[in-house]
Scaffold this motif. Structure first.
Motif, PDB file in Angstrom:
ATOM      1  N   GLY A  33       0.798  -1.220   0.000  1.00  0.00           N
ATOM      2  CA  GLY A  33       0.000   0.000   0.000  1.00  0.00           C
ATOM      3  C   GLY A  33       0.818   1.251   0.000  1.00  0.00           C
ATOM      4  N   SER A  34       2.153   1.178   0.121  1.00  0.00           N
ATOM      5  CA  SER A  34       2.943   2.399   0.104  1.00  0.00           C
ATOM      6  C   SER A  34       2.871   3.003  -1.279  1.00  0.00           C
ATOM      7  CB  SER A  34       4.402   2.096   0.453  1.00  0.00           C
ATOM      8  OG  SER A  34       4.987   1.262  -0.502  1.00  0.00           O
ATOM      9  N   THR A  35       2.890   4.315  -1.325  1.00  0.00           N
ATOM     10  CA  THR A  35       2.784   5.009  -2.592  1.00  0.00           C
ATOM     11  C   THR A  35       3.964   5.920  -2.789  1.00  0.00           C
ATOM     12  OG1 THR A  35       1.508   6.772  -1.562  1.00  0.00           O
ATOM     13  CG2 THR A  35       0.259   4.987  -2.548  1.00  0.00           C
ATOM     14  N   LYS A  36       4.171   6.341  -4.047  1.00  0.00           N
ATOM     15  CA  LYS A  36       5.270   7.241  -4.326  1.00  0.00           C
ATOM     16  C   LYS A  36       4.973   8.611  -3.727  1.00  0.00           C
ATOM     17  CE  LYS A  36       6.279   4.945  -8.702  1.00  0.00           C
ATOM     18  NZ  LYS A  36       6.378   5.115 -10.169  1.00  0.00           N
ATOM     19  N   VAL A 359      -5.180  -0.794  -2.889  1.00  0.00           N
ATOM     20  CA  VAL A 359      -4.695   0.492  -2.376  1.00  0.00           C
ATOM     21  C   VAL A 359      -4.155   1.245  -3.580  1.00  0.00           C
ATOM     22  CG1 VAL A 359      -3.156   1.681  -0.785  1.00  0.00           C
ATOM     23  CG2 VAL A 359      -4.081  -0.563  -0.177  1.00  0.00           C
ATOM     24  N   ILE A 360      -4.753   2.389  -3.866  1.00  0.00           N
ATOM     25  CA  ILE A 360      -4.407   3.132  -5.078  1.00  0.00           C
ATOM     26  C   ILE A 360      -4.387   4.626  -4.783  1.00  0.00           C
ATOM     27  CG2 ILE A 360      -6.819   3.304  -5.859  1.00  0.00           C
ATOM     28  CD1 ILE A 360      -5.755   2.817  -8.720  1.00  0.00           C
ATOM     29  N   PRO A 361      -3.429   5.369  -5.352  1.00  0.00           N
ATOM     30  CA  PRO A 361      -3.424   6.822  -5.137  1.00  0.00           C
ATOM     31  C   PRO A 361      -4.710   7.443  -5.680  1.00  0.00           C
ATOM     32  CG  PRO A 361      -1.342   6.092  -6.114  1.00  0.00           C
ATOM     33  CD  PRO A 361      -2.284   4.935  -6.185  1.00  0.00           C
ATOM     34  N   LEU A 369      -5.881   5.448  -1.315  1.00  0.00           N
ATOM     35  CA  LEU A 369      -7.243   5.025  -1.030  1.00  0.00           C
ATOM     36  C   LEU A 369      -7.201   3.520  -0.808  1.00  0.00           C
ATOM     37  CD1 LEU A 369     -10.222   6.004  -0.995  1.00  0.00           C
ATOM     38  CD2 LEU A 369     -10.332   5.370  -3.419  1.00  0.00           C
ATOM     39  N   ASP A 370      -7.615   3.059   0.362  1.00  0.00           N
ATOM     40  CA  ASP A 370      -7.480   1.664   0.776  1.00  0.00           C
ATOM     41  C   ASP A 370      -8.869   1.048   0.932  1.00  0.00           C
ATOM     42  OD1 ASP A 370      -5.544   0.092   3.466  1.00  0.00           O
ATOM     43  OD2 ASP A 370      -6.774  -0.766   1.891  1.00  0.00           O
TER      44      ASP A 370
END
Length: 402
Positions: A33-36, A359-361, A369-370
């Motif tokens: 779920g980590s995002t840039k 999980v997407i930005p 967004l989870d």
């Protein structure tokens, strides 16, 4: 097949840049779920040097151009700012919603259409200001029969009943098993068709940005605006969208946490049906596919609950990969390859595969967004029968992202 290991932690993993990184051999793994960080996404497409950008027509002018093209034949369309980075076939679908998608694909494939004077592929992405020459469109110009208000109302109510999350840019549906995402031969009821009931005042309907197999249940992301569709498509292409699937499989993997890396290619089987088979690098149509898996629980070494994290998004990837390692998914009519195996009593012969979590930005804010989908009825019945706890810690969160 390689092994990943991580520090087990209770509860749901943290999401975002502040989340800790569990240590593993070779290099640290990002938590699921980590995002840039903001500003690190792929830069917007750059316009070719030396080409002036044509004046972008208004939406009213675009609609007039589209109508004229149907009546008078050849027309040149200009790509607007909010259409930048759209696939060519999707661009045409948006401009000419009355045209069958198969017809659009055919004129592109036959080279009857030009982008800046050159032939283009259906999946080519457009830049703002580019010109698209559309040939005469030979279609039945009789008006389509209006959609039944009752039918449309039923579709809208159904979509609302399976919505897990919604805002002005997107919605996430809990797609039921057995419901197709798109139409096809003999398929008349599908998500894409139901989205007609959600067209806005300008005639724009929500767009699919990824797919699920007909018999796979769970999280399906839908873009409600063209802006969101472009941003979400980029997230899926850049693999910044993180997906977790749950499956019930035959047997228990000897390696509890691992990485499956193969090439997959389409093969024809008897009856004209198609499935994906493990192939060699360089084989015609072969694409690299990577999946991480983790054993969550098992029963008497006969059945296992696996959590799966696909890094790539190939057709039938998880179904083909689990079969490849000798643990096919229960109820899979295409890939179940264990001879003389009897289904335990009380477990339905339906595909036990769930798109559990995504999980997407967010396309507008960039914040993760989870969303989590519940077990579908047939899988909930199996979980109850086998004594599995859906709230148990999922070790797939420790898997790396590549």
């Amino acid at each position: 097949m390689s092994v990943f290991r991580g520090n087990r932690r209770p509860g749901k993993p943290a999401i975002g840049a502040e989340a800790g990184r569990p240590v593993r051999t070779a290099r640290p793994a990002k938590p699921f779920g980590s995002t840039k960080p903001a500003g690190s996404s792929r830069p917007a497409a750059v316009k070719p040097a030396g080409r002036a950008v044509a004046a972008v027509p208004t939406k009213a002018e675009q609609k007039a151009e589209a109508s004229a093209a149907l009546a008078t034949g050849v027309q040149t369309l200009t790509v607007s700012a909010d259409e930048a980075d759209m696939r060519l076939d999707r661009f045409l679908t948006a401009r000419f919603p009355q045209l069958p998608f198969t017809h659009i694909q055919r004129i592109v494939r036959k080279g009857e259409l030009r982008v800046d004077g050159k032939r283009a592929k259906p999946n080519e992405r457009l830049l703002e200001g580019q010109t698209v020459r559309v040939p005469p469109l030979k279609i039945d110009d009789r008006p389509a029969a209006p959609r039944s208000l009752k039918h449309g109302g039923d579709d809208l109510a159904f979509l609302k009943s399976i919505t897990l999350y919604e805002d002005k840019d997107l919605l996430v549906l809990n797609k039921p098993m057995g419901l197709a995402v798109q139409g096809g031969s003999g398929t008349t009821r599908h998500v894409d068709g139901m989205l007609e009931a959600m067209r806005d005042k300008e005639g724009q309907k929500p767009r699919l940005v990824h797919r699920l197999d007909k018999d796979t249940a769970g999280c399906l992301v839908i873009a409600k605006t063209r802006f969101a569709a472009t941003a979400l498509a980029k997230s899926f292409r850049s693999r910044s969208a993180r997906k977790v699937y749950w499956a019930l499989v035959v047997g228990v993997p000897r390696v509890k946490q691992g990485r499956i890396s193969t090439y997959l290619a389409r093969e024809e089987v008897s009856g004209g049906d198609a499935r994906m088979a493990v192939a060699q690098h360089g084989d015609e149509g072969a694409s690299h596919a990577v999946t991480y898996y983790a054993l969550v629980d098992n029963v008497a070494q006969k059945l296992a609950w696996l959590s799966l994290k696909p890094v790539t998004g190939r057709t039938h990837q998880l179904r083909a990969h689990t079969a490849h390692i000798g643990h096919p998914i229960i109820g899979d009519p295409k890939y179940f390859n264990v001879e003389n195996w009897e289904l335990p009593g009380g477990i339905q012969k339906k595909l036990h595969l769930l798109a559990r979590r995504i999980v997407i930005p967010h396309p507008r804010t960039g914040k993760p967004l989870d969303i989590t989908a519940p077990l579908p009825p047939h899988m909930q019945q199996s979980w109850n029968l086998l004594g599995f706890d859906a709230g148990r810690f999922d070790p797939i969160v420790e898997a790396p992202d590549e």
